[in-house]
Scaffold this active site. Sequence first.
Site, PDB file in Angstrom:
ATOM      1  N   CYS A  69       0.884  -1.168   0.027  1.00 56.52           N
ATOM      2  CA  CYS A  69       0.087  -0.052  -0.135  1.00 56.52           C
ATOM      3  C   CYS A  69       0.945   1.247  -0.018  1.00 56.52           C
ATOM      4  O   CYS A  69       1.361   1.539   1.055  1.00 56.52           O
ATOM      5  CB  CYS A  69      -0.873  -0.085   1.120  1.00 56.52           C
ATOM      6  SG  CYS A  69      -1.845   1.589   1.660  1.00 56.52           S
ATOM      7  N   CYS A  72       0.094   3.944   2.619  1.00 59.64           N
ATOM      8  CA  CYS A  72       0.618   3.442   3.935  1.00 59.64           C
ATOM      9  C   CYS A  72       2.028   3.867   4.301  1.00 59.64           C
ATOM     10  O   CYS A  72       2.290   4.308   5.248  1.00 59.64           O
ATOM     11  CB  CYS A  72       0.184   2.009   3.974  1.00 59.64           C
ATOM     12  SG  CYS A  72      -1.554   1.296   3.894  1.00 59.64           S
TER      13      CYS A  72
END
Length: 144
Positions: A69, A72
């Site tokens: 991600c 993230c």
Amino acid sequence: MSDYKHIVCPHCVAVNRIPTTRLADKPQCGKCHKVLFAAHPTELTNNTFGKFIGRNDIPVVVDFWAPWCGPCKAMAPAFEQAAAQLEPTVRLAKLNTETEQGIAAQFRIQSIPTIALFRNGQEIARQSGALGTADIVRWVRASC
Ligand SMILES: [Zn+2]
């Protein structure tokens, strides 16, 4: 207001009983002797999550993330800096939703990054999407 707080060691998961007035004095774990607050988010697993959320007397903020991600990863340094600002009144932790899928499913994490604030084992607030350090700190203080 209790004079002691139970603090779960981020290194060995032992439960420590620390005088509230000593929390900011770099207390060490009675079992592994490492510093309990090192301005670093704690990596949780399926095995440690329940104890960490349930036994800490201070609020715990969990960053649900995954290695694939991008947002993230972009948020990780901000979350790390937020830990330095919020300890020792709040504990910051991370859960890898790819390797620890049981916990991610239990809390119905639909999108990442998601940060959730737990107190006494209960989720009391949740926020999805990447945030900067100032916004993380503001959200946590407003949610506590
Ligand atoms: Zn320890």
